[in-house]
Scaffold this motif. Sequence first.
Motif, short mmCIF file in Angstrom:
data_model
loop_
_atom_site.label_atom_id
_atom_site.label_comp_id
_atom_site.label_asym_id
_atom_site.label_seq_id
_atom_site.Cartn_x
_atom_site.Cartn_y
_atom_site.Cartn_z
N PRO A 72 0.83 -1.22 0.00
CA PRO A 72 0.00 0.00 0.00
C PRO A 72 0.85 1.25 0.00
CG PRO A 72 0.13 -0.91 2.21
CD PRO A 72 0.87 -1.88 1.31
N GLY A 73 0.23 2.37 -0.34
CA GLY A 73 0.94 3.64 -0.33
C GLY A 73 1.00 4.27 1.05
N GLN A 74 -0.11 4.19 1.79
CA GLN A 74 -0.20 4.75 3.14
C GLN A 74 -0.87 3.72 4.04
OE1 GLN A 74 1.08 7.70 3.96
NE2 GLN A 74 1.60 8.30 1.87
N VAL A 75 -0.50 3.74 5.32
CA VAL A 75 -1.08 2.82 6.29
C VAL A 75 -1.42 3.59 7.56
CG1 VAL A 75 -0.74 0.76 7.72
CG2 VAL A 75 0.22 0.85 5.40
N ALA A 76 -2.63 3.39 8.03
CA ALA A 76 -3.02 3.91 9.35
C ALA A 76 -3.33 2.70 10.23
CB ALA A 76 -4.24 4.82 9.25
N LEU A 77 -2.86 2.75 11.47
CA LEU A 77 -3.08 1.65 12.42
C LEU A 77 -3.96 2.13 13.55
CD1 LEU A 77 0.53 0.20 12.74
CD2 LEU A 77 -1.24 -0.41 11.10
N VAL A 78 -4.92 1.30 13.95
CA VAL A 78 -5.75 1.58 15.10
C VAL A 78 -5.12 0.89 16.31
CG1 VAL A 78 -8.03 1.39 16.13
CG2 VAL A 78 -7.80 1.71 13.65
N ALA A 85 2.88 3.25 20.76
CA ALA A 85 4.25 3.02 20.30
C ALA A 85 4.43 1.61 19.75
CB ALA A 85 5.24 3.26 21.44
N VAL A 86 3.34 0.91 19.41
CA VAL A 86 3.46 -0.45 18.89
C VAL A 86 4.34 -0.44 17.65
CG1 VAL A 86 1.38 -0.24 17.47
CG2 VAL A 86 2.18 -2.49 18.15
N PRO A 87 5.32 -1.35 17.56
CA PRO A 87 6.22 -1.34 16.41
C PRO A 87 5.53 -1.88 15.16
CG PRO A 87 6.69 -3.23 17.81
CD PRO A 87 5.66 -2.39 18.54
N PRO A 88 5.93 -1.41 13.99
CA PRO A 88 5.38 -1.97 12.76
C PRO A 88 5.63 -3.47 12.69
CG PRO A 88 6.60 0.04 12.30
CD PRO A 88 6.88 -0.33 13.73
N GLY A 89 4.71 -4.20 12.09
CA GLY A 89 4.84 -5.64 12.04
C GLY A 89 5.61 -6.14 10.82
N ASP A 90 6.08 -5.26 9.96
CA ASP A 90 6.77 -5.69 8.74
C ASP A 90 7.72 -4.57 8.32
OD1 ASP A 90 7.22 -6.05 5.77
OD2 ASP A 90 6.07 -7.86 6.21
N ASP A 91 8.96 -4.93 8.02
CA ASP A 91 9.96 -3.92 7.65
C ASP A 91 9.59 -3.20 6.36
OD1 ASP A 91 11.43 -4.55 9.87
OD2 ASP A 91 12.77 -5.95 8.82
N ARG A 92 8.79 -3.85 5.51
CA ARG A 92 8.43 -3.25 4.23
C ARG A 92 7.19 -2.38 4.32
NH1 ARG A 92 8.78 -8.88 1.10
NH2 ARG A 92 8.18 -9.52 3.21
N MET A 93 6.63 -2.23 5.48
CA MET A 93 5.44 -1.41 5.65
C MET A 93 5.81 0.07 5.59
SD MET A 93 2.87 -1.11 8.92
CE MET A 93 2.46 -2.84 8.87
N PRO A 94 5.05 0.89 4.85
CA PRO A 94 5.27 2.34 4.93
C PRO A 94 5.12 2.81 6.37
CG PRO A 94 3.75 1.78 3.16
CD PRO A 94 3.95 0.53 3.96
N ARG A 95 5.79 3.88 6.70
CA ARG A 95 5.68 4.38 8.08
C ARG A 95 4.22 4.63 8.40
NH1 ARG A 95 8.44 9.85 10.68
NH2 ARG A 95 7.63 9.55 12.80
N PRO A 96 3.68 3.94 9.42
CA PRO A 96 2.23 4.03 9.65
C PRO A 96 1.84 5.28 10.42
CG PRO A 96 3.21 2.52 11.22
CD PRO A 96 4.32 2.96 10.31
N ARG A 97 0.62 5.71 10.20
CA ARG A 97 -0.01 6.74 11.02
C ARG A 97 -0.77 6.02 12.13
NH1 ARG A 97 -1.51 12.19 10.39
NH2 ARG A 97 -2.14 12.89 12.45
N LEU A 98 -0.47 6.35 13.39
CA LEU A 98 -1.10 5.67 14.52
C LEU A 98 -2.28 6.49 15.02
CD1 LEU A 98 2.02 4.45 16.54
CD2 LEU A 98 0.83 3.35 14.64
N LEU A 99 -3.41 5.82 15.19
CA LEU A 99 -4.63 6.47 15.67
C LEU A 99 -5.22 5.63 16.80
CD1 LEU A 99 -6.51 7.40 12.37
CD2 LEU A 99 -5.33 8.96 13.90
N ASP A 100 -5.64 6.30 17.87
CA ASP A 100 -6.41 5.57 18.87
C ASP A 100 -7.87 5.51 18.42
OD1 ASP A 100 -7.45 8.10 19.43
OD2 ASP A 100 -6.04 8.43 21.07
N VAL A 101 -8.65 4.68 19.10
CA VAL A 101 -10.04 4.49 18.69
C VAL A 101 -10.84 5.79 18.72
CG1 VAL A 101 -12.22 3.37 19.34
CG2 VAL A 101 -10.12 2.03 19.24
#
Length: 467
Positions: A72-78, A85-101
């Motif tokens: 994907p081009g962009q990733v947002a994580l809930v 501060a949860v670490p990305p689960g894959d080195d190839r993942m674009p830098r994720p945007r972190l959002l709380d619920v």
Amino acid sequence: MTTAAAPPAIAIDPGTRFLRVARTRADGTPELVELPGTVPGEGLPTPAGVRGDRGAALSVAYTAYREHCGTPGQVALVVPPQERAVPPGDDRMPRPRLLDVPHAVLALLRHAGTPMAPRWLVCDLGASAAEVTECAVVGGSLAVVRVARYAPDHDGYGAAFDAAVLAGAGLPTDHTEVLWELGRARARNARRTEVALDRMAARPDRAARFADTVLYEVAGREITAGMVHRALDRLTGGLDRALDGLPEHRATGPDPSRTAVIAVGGPARSGALLGYLTGRLGRPVLLTGGTDPALAAVFGAALVASGHIDPADRYPHAVGVRVQRTTVGRPRDGELLISPPGTLEPGGPTVFAEADGERVRVRTGLADGTAGREVRIVVRASGTGAAAEAGVVTVPPSGDGARFHVGVRLAVDGTARLVLQPLGVHPAEDRLAAQHPPEEFALGILPTDLRLDPPFDSPPDSEGART
């Protein structure tokens, strides 16, 4: 000549029971991504071996998406506020945007044009926990004021309800296919279940008679109203435990100027639980378009990832430090503005104090550099004068006449840092001194609701100063 389409933006909600991956269609409507093994309306079942490990669950979800749909081009994580501060689960993942619920859900409401009340209680009712977050709408930002959480270690929250229903029917309580069948049967018979539970509540003297009513079947076993009614205590009791952390909140009634309530998560599908919540806090705001409450967070995050709505998670207040300036040989106290309201972003760059477009040069400690100084951090609400002291840090002594640029940044987890970038004694030495890494001092979580903090009066001062 054709231009290749940009890679899609996605959102991932790595839940305890299901891994949900969502994107937005061309018209801006969010939808679940159908991956191999997806349960319709739910997402990918979370493998038993990674439940409770959000990083591992994220890796499973992202790998499944990448193998089926590409990068994907962009990733947002809930992620919950305490796990930002949860670490990305894959080195190839674009830098994720972190959002709380809360920010993800309120982004969904704002995108739909729902009027924003000044205060919100976001009730995130999930398989593992019941979490109630109090939010304030401050300017263009949504500020988290406090969080109350009930998360039993042994069997979770919504998961405990499901387990009690299944155990009552003599079924395994952690079998993926049985849980899936339970969810489908519950959805198909939601109205029938609500009617039966309402009858039991309205006529306690006849509750035993209604308890034998068969609501639906799961794996060939009958689920009765009595089984569901007894298990419902797991949901209502857990919600009460969470709300105990916000004791000042009572039923709010229909007044839209007061605190609004929104309920999301799988258990929020239960009409009986929503009725109980209404009695405690007032009727929840309806999700627009009949959005499934279990999908509200990942849908809101998908809208943020694709750029359809801003998450409004920047810090809403101005941040400054107490300073002392010498005017005509006499010291004068004041404040040095570092960050204007709505500037600091979790995981964003450091914001430095400026005046007339130039970074302010300050010095710390005594003039001879023999002692450190206490630096007092101040936050101030724009346009109201309300202010509070956000913390005190002790800055070690610096060399005689040494200067710094002073800034603030928010870490990914939302905690603040005071940043001092060293400079030289003379401007000609600044470039050499700036090669040294900045010093950072932890400030913790900055206050967001200044109505709840004691007033702190100090005149603002935007000129160069000594802390």
